[in-house]
Scaffold this active site. Sequence first.
Site, PDB file in Angstrom:
ATOM      1  N   HIS A 183      -6.250 -14.341  83.454  1.00 15.29           N
ATOM      2  CA  HIS A 183      -5.613 -12.979  84.036  1.00 15.29           C
ATOM      3  C   HIS A 183      -6.503 -12.632  85.143  1.00 15.29           C
ATOM      4  CE1 HIS A 183      -4.267  -8.908  84.454  1.00 15.29           C
ATOM      5  NE2 HIS A 183      -3.234  -9.130  83.959  1.00 15.29           N
ATOM      6  N   LYS A 204      -3.685  -4.162  77.974  1.00 13.08           N
ATOM      7  CA  LYS A 204      -5.081  -3.924  78.725  1.00 13.08           C
ATOM      8  C   LYS A 204      -5.628  -3.095  77.814  1.00 13.08           C
ATOM      9  CE  LYS A 204      -2.993  -4.645  83.037  1.00 13.08           C
ATOM     10  NZ  LYS A 204      -2.951  -4.775  84.708  1.00 13.08           N
ATOM     11  N   GLU A 220       1.231 -14.311  88.756  1.00 16.93           N
ATOM     12  CA  GLU A 220       1.077 -13.029  89.169  1.00 16.93           C
ATOM     13  C   GLU A 220       0.321 -12.799  90.556  1.00 16.93           C
ATOM     14  OE1 GLU A 220       0.887 -10.554  85.290  1.00 16.93           O
ATOM     15  OE2 GLU A 220      -1.005 -11.499  85.211  1.00 16.93           O
ATOM     16  N   ASN A 260       1.318  -6.794  78.431  1.00 12.65           N
ATOM     17  CA  ASN A 260      -0.267  -6.608  78.403  1.00 12.65           C
ATOM     18  C   ASN A 260      -0.760  -5.244  78.519  1.00 12.65           C
ATOM     19  OD1 ASN A 260      -3.071  -7.186  78.969  1.00 12.65           O
ATOM     20  ND2 ASN A 260      -2.820  -7.885  80.972  1.00 12.65           N
ATOM     21  N   SER A 264       3.841  -5.464  88.761  1.00  7.07           N
ATOM     22  CA  SER A 264       4.915  -4.384  89.003  1.00  7.07           C
ATOM     23  C   SER A 264       6.238  -4.571  88.655  1.00  7.07           C
ATOM     24  CB  SER A 264       4.577  -4.012  90.578  1.00  7.07           C
ATOM     25  OG  SER A 264       3.271  -3.390  90.861  1.00  7.07           O
ATOM     26  N   GLU A 298      -7.516  -9.828  86.095  1.00  3.40           N
ATOM     27  CA  GLU A 298      -8.877  -8.929  85.929  1.00  3.40           C
ATOM     28  C   GLU A 298      -9.800  -9.520  85.358  1.00  3.40           C
ATOM     29  OE1 GLU A 298      -6.107  -6.048  84.015  1.00  3.40           O
ATOM     30  OE2 GLU A 298      -5.248  -5.707  85.980  1.00  3.40           O
ATOM     31  N   GLY A 328      -0.225  -3.907  89.108  1.00  2.00           N
ATOM     32  CA  GLY A 328      -0.788  -2.354  89.032  1.00  2.00           C
ATOM     33  C   GLY A 328      -0.483  -1.618  90.446  1.00  2.00           C
TER      34      GLY A 328
END
Length: 251
Positions: free
Chosen positions: A97, A10, A170, A8, A215, A99, A176
């Site tokens: 996702h 992003k 996730e 991904n 991560s 985010e 991240g």
Amino acid sequence: MKKLMAANWKMFKTWDEASSTAQELVDLAAAKLPDDREVLVFPPFTALKAVADVFASKSGFSAGGQDYYIEEEGAFTGEIAPKMLLDVGGTYGLTGHSERRHVLGEDDEYIADKTSYGLANGLKVVFCIGEKIEERKGGRVEEVLERQMRIGLKDVPKDIAPENLSVAYEPVWAIGTGEVAGPEEIMEAHAFTRKILISIFGEKANEMRILYGGSVKPGNCNEIIALDNVDGVLVGGASLLSESFSQIVLA
Ligand code: PEP
């Protein structure tokens, strides 16, 4: 079942950067890619064709859109339709996702609409789930994952081809942050995810891929990919450089 090794990107990479990273990835990984591995990259929309063009003649390499809207076309400023992703060589879409859930405010119902719409309109979908740290600390992991799956997948037809739907677990606190979930945490969450998928889709859910994301790096991917019910990975930061993502892909 092929393991799905997904990147991904992003909101990173221009056309040229995406094209050269994709080409480097092919140069580093294509010749050694085992038959039971599939590589997938989600670039930003503006670079999707650049990546899809590089992957076009390579078996085992696919590209997809990080998002899409739930209409075929129309007055929806800023949005992208599944057929537009397909038009430039994108065969996958990403939904749920963290985010999009927690930064851009998408809720379970909208993610459900997006997931079923993408599948009905020719995309394969990677549907993401995961708990926040306070939900884990409060002992609510299973409650959150079950809610996200039962709502998010409620309109997916029961006769779906299992290779068209993958679920990415996730944990939000691992995305991240450099803080990877431990093997027990991953195995527990993946076993639970499989159980819920089977309760929704029946035995064919054993053929659906469950990815881990959060991560993942070259230094931890060997251990993660070998765990029970881990059928691939979804990688953010460590997928931006071809050297590190190629090591993950070949782990
Ligand atoms: C992600 O964005 O899906 C992700 C897992 O990011 P990272 O690998 O950087 O934690």
